[in-house]
Motif scaffolding. Structure first.
Motif, PDB file in Angstrom:
ATOM      1  N   THR A 132      34.751  33.428  55.610  1.00  0.00           N
ATOM      2  CA  THR A 132      36.030  33.302  54.898  1.00  0.00           C
ATOM      3  C   THR A 132      36.966  32.280  55.554  1.00  0.00           C
ATOM      4  OG1 THR A 132      37.169  35.059  56.119  1.00  0.00           O
ATOM      5  CG2 THR A 132      35.886  35.719  54.156  1.00  0.00           C
ATOM      6  N   LEU A 133      36.611  31.834  56.745  1.00  0.00           N
ATOM      7  CA  LEU A 133      37.450  30.876  57.466  1.00  0.00           C
ATOM      8  C   LEU A 133      37.136  29.461  56.986  1.00  0.00           C
ATOM      9  CD1 LEU A 133      37.081  32.478  61.007  1.00  0.00           C
ATOM     10  CD2 LEU A 133      38.984  32.743  59.405  1.00  0.00           C
ATOM     11  N   ARG A 134      38.157  28.631  56.866  1.00  0.00           N
ATOM     12  CA  ARG A 134      37.982  27.286  56.311  1.00  0.00           C
ATOM     13  C   ARG A 134      37.378  26.301  57.311  1.00  0.00           C
ATOM     14  NH1 ARG A 134      41.531  25.443  51.866  1.00  0.00           N
ATOM     15  NH2 ARG A 134      42.216  27.330  50.821  1.00  0.00           N
ATOM     16  N   ARG A 135      37.908  26.279  58.506  1.00  0.00           N
ATOM     17  CA  ARG A 135      37.476  25.277  59.482  1.00  0.00           C
ATOM     18  C   ARG A 135      36.205  25.722  60.195  1.00  0.00           C
ATOM     19  NH1 ARG A 135      41.710  26.292  62.470  1.00  0.00           N
ATOM     20  NH2 ARG A 135      40.640  25.533  64.325  1.00  0.00           N
ATOM     21  N   ARG A 136      35.294  24.775  60.386  1.00  0.00           N
ATOM     22  CA  ARG A 136      34.047  25.069  61.077  1.00  0.00           C
ATOM     23  C   ARG A 136      34.323  25.565  62.496  1.00  0.00           C
ATOM     24  NH1 ARG A 136      30.684  23.127  64.708  1.00  0.00           N
ATOM     25  NH2 ARG A 136      28.518  23.735  64.546  1.00  0.00           N
ATOM     26  N   GLY A 137      35.265  24.935  63.190  1.00  0.00           N
ATOM     27  CA  GLY A 137      35.598  25.367  64.546  1.00  0.00           C
ATOM     28  C   GLY A 137      36.059  26.809  64.588  1.00  0.00           C
ATOM     29  N   ALA A 138      36.838  27.207  63.595  1.00  0.00           N
ATOM     30  CA  ALA A 138      37.310  28.595  63.527  1.00  0.00           C
ATOM     31  C   ALA A 138      36.129  29.534  63.264  1.00  0.00           C
ATOM     32  CB  ALA A 138      38.367  28.747  62.438  1.00  0.00           C
ATOM     33  N   GLN A 139      35.181  29.092  62.436  1.00  0.00           N
ATOM     34  CA  GLN A 139      33.991  29.910  62.170  1.00  0.00           C
ATOM     35  C   GLN A 139      33.175  30.103  63.445  1.00  0.00           C
ATOM     36  OE1 GLN A 139      32.085  27.663  59.034  1.00  0.00           O
ATOM     37  NE2 GLN A 139      33.091  28.881  57.428  1.00  0.00           N
ATOM     38  N   VAL A 140      32.941  29.000  64.153  1.00  0.00           N
ATOM     39  CA  VAL A 140      32.164  29.068  65.394  1.00  0.00           C
ATOM     40  C   VAL A 140      32.874  29.973  66.395  1.00  0.00           C
ATOM     41  CG1 VAL A 140      31.332  27.735  67.383  1.00  0.00           C
ATOM     42  CG2 VAL A 140      31.070  26.820  65.063  1.00  0.00           C
ATOM     43  N   ASP A 141      34.169  29.785  66.560  1.00  0.00           N
ATOM     44  CA  ASP A 141      34.922  30.607  67.509  1.00  0.00           C
ATOM     45  C   ASP A 141      34.871  32.084  67.137  1.00  0.00           C
ATOM     46  OD1 ASP A 141      35.540  28.349  68.980  1.00  0.00           O
ATOM     47  OD2 ASP A 141      37.588  28.167  68.189  1.00  0.00           O
ATOM     48  N   HIS A 142      34.970  32.375  65.837  1.00  0.00           N
ATOM     49  CA  HIS A 142      34.938  33.771  65.385  1.00  0.00           C
ATOM     50  C   HIS A 142      33.571  34.401  65.665  1.00  0.00           C
ATOM     51  CE1 HIS A 142      36.301  37.240  63.087  1.00  0.00           C
ATOM     52  NE2 HIS A 142      35.074  37.278  62.588  1.00  0.00           N
ATOM     53  N   LEU A 175      31.272  33.414  67.862  1.00  0.00           N
ATOM     54  CA  LEU A 175      31.066  33.504  69.301  1.00  0.00           C
ATOM     55  C   LEU A 175      31.848  34.675  69.900  1.00  0.00           C
ATOM     56  CD1 LEU A 175      29.808  32.272  71.822  1.00  0.00           C
ATOM     57  CD2 LEU A 175      31.759  30.716  71.946  1.00  0.00           C
ATOM     58  N   ALA A 176      33.128  34.774  69.569  1.00  0.00           N
ATOM     59  CA  ALA A 176      33.951  35.875  70.085  1.00  0.00           C
ATOM     60  C   ALA A 176      33.420  37.227  69.600  1.00  0.00           C
ATOM     61  CB  ALA A 176      35.409  35.696  69.665  1.00  0.00           C
ATOM     62  N   GLY A 177      32.975  37.282  68.355  1.00  0.00           N
ATOM     63  CA  GLY A 177      32.444  38.533  67.815  1.00  0.00           C
ATOM     64  C   GLY A 177      31.172  38.977  68.515  1.00  0.00           C
ATOM     65  N   ILE A 178      30.271  38.036  68.765  1.00  0.00           N
ATOM     66  CA  ILE A 178      29.023  38.383  69.452  1.00  0.00           C
ATOM     67  C   ILE A 178      29.312  38.827  70.884  1.00  0.00           C
ATOM     68  CG2 ILE A 178      26.859  37.429  70.354  1.00  0.00           C
ATOM     69  CD1 ILE A 178      26.706  35.747  67.756  1.00  0.00           C
ATOM     70  N   VAL A 179      30.192  38.108  71.563  1.00  0.00           N
ATOM     71  CA  VAL A 179      30.550  38.491  72.933  1.00  0.00           C
ATOM     72  C   VAL A 179      31.163  39.884  72.943  1.00  0.00           C
ATOM     73  CG1 VAL A 179      32.143  37.998  74.846  1.00  0.00           C
ATOM     74  CG2 VAL A 179      30.768  36.158  73.852  1.00  0.00           C
ATOM     75  N   GLU A 180      32.086  40.142  72.035  1.00  0.00           N
ATOM     76  CA  GLU A 180      32.737  41.462  71.971  1.00  0.00           C
ATOM     77  C   GLU A 180      31.713  42.556  71.676  1.00  0.00           C
ATOM     78  OE1 GLU A 180      35.657  43.445  73.123  1.00  0.00           O
ATOM     79  OE2 GLU A 180      35.927  41.281  72.996  1.00  0.00           O
ATOM     80  N   LEU A 181      30.787  42.275  70.792  1.00  0.00           N
ATOM     81  CA  LEU A 181      29.727  43.228  70.448  1.00  0.00           C
ATOM     82  C   LEU A 181      28.874  43.546  71.670  1.00  0.00           C
ATOM     83  CD1 LEU A 181      28.101  44.760  68.256  1.00  0.00           C
ATOM     84  CD2 LEU A 181      26.847  42.645  67.894  1.00  0.00           C
ATOM     85  N   VAL A 182      28.459  42.524  72.388  1.00  0.00           N
ATOM     86  CA  VAL A 182      27.613  42.725  73.565  1.00  0.00           C
ATOM     87  C   VAL A 182      28.369  43.489  74.652  1.00  0.00           C
ATOM     88  CG1 VAL A 182      26.484  41.484  75.474  1.00  0.00           C
ATOM     89  CG2 VAL A 182      26.083  40.780  73.099  1.00  0.00           C
ATOM     90  N   VAL A 183      29.615  43.119  74.896  1.00  0.00           N
ATOM     91  CA  VAL A 183      30.393  43.805  75.928  1.00  0.00           C
ATOM     92  C   VAL A 183      30.630  45.263  75.524  1.00  0.00           C
ATOM     93  CG1 VAL A 183      32.651  43.897  77.079  1.00  0.00           C
ATOM     94  CG2 VAL A 183      31.463  41.701  76.816  1.00  0.00           C
ATOM     95  N   GLY A 184      30.871  45.506  74.248  1.00  0.00           N
ATOM     96  CA  GLY A 184      31.108  46.863  73.769  1.00  0.00           C
ATOM     97  C   GLY A 184      29.858  47.733  73.720  1.00  0.00           C
TER      98      GLY A 184
END
Length: 194
Positions: free
Chosen positions: A81-91, A93-102
């Motif tokens: 749903t995010l427009r910018r590719r950088g925002a998609q990548v950041d989302h 990446l942050a989501g996978i990291v949060e998932l792994v840490v959790g």
């Protein structure tokens, strides 16, 4: 007098305890080294009680991993749903990291046990190939093999490192920070200034 919980609530609690116990045993003995009888014994129930909830160890393995897999699907949907590719990548990446840490215990089992890896692959494929969607989001649809390799290394590397017993001494915040930095470097993202 305390009211007795309905049978459905007790069954849900038993199922949750069963999954938590299975994950602990998987971490200690691996999926292949854990029997349904071991799970029943650890819970203090009969094997029939385990069969009431799950018919096979594969079903238990998939159920243990299911919340994390559902979260991966959510991460992918939100990123699209995010427009910018950088925002998609950041989302992603942050989501996978949060998932792994959790889910460090699950990440540890995933990184060391082929039985869990098979169950995850099967479930990921059934969920509309979430892994492919995440890869495309990280690559920006780029079919360049180097971009795809970097995306796979980032996703799997984060999962493997997050579950590594060698990193148990790191706090969640430290692990999160280092996984994000490593993922950003792998994906060619600029370093964030906090």
């Amino acid at each position: 007098m305390t009211p007795v919980p309905p049978a459905a609530a007790r069954a849900g609690d038993t199922r949750d305890r069963l999954l938590a116990t299975a994950l602990e045993l998987f971490a200690q003995h691996g999926v292949e080294g854990t029997s349904l009888q071991m799970i029943a014994d650890a819970l203090g129930v009969t094997k029939a009680a385990v069969y009431y909830h799950f018919k096979t160890k594969d079903e238990i393995t998939e159920a243990v991993a299911e919340p994390a897999l559902r979260q991966l699907g959510t991460i992918a949907r939100e990123a699209t749903t995010l427009r910018r590719r950088g925002a998609q990548v950041d989302h992603v990446l942050a989501g996978i990291v949060e998932l792994v840490v959790g889910h460090r215990a699950l990440a540890a089992v995933f990184s060391s046990d082929p039985g869990v890896a098979r169950a995850l692959e099967r479930t990921l494929h059934e969920e509309g190939n979430v892994k492919e969607c995440l890869t495309d989001l990280l690559c920006g649809g780029d079919s360049d093999p180097a971009a795809k390799v970097a995306a796979h290394v980032a996703m799997l590397g984060i999962a493997l490192a997050g579950g590594s017993p060698g990193l148990d001494s790191l706090t969640d915040d430290e692990l999160r920070r280092h996984l994000m930095e490593a993922g950003r470097r792998l994906l060619g993202r600029p370093r964030r200034r906090d």
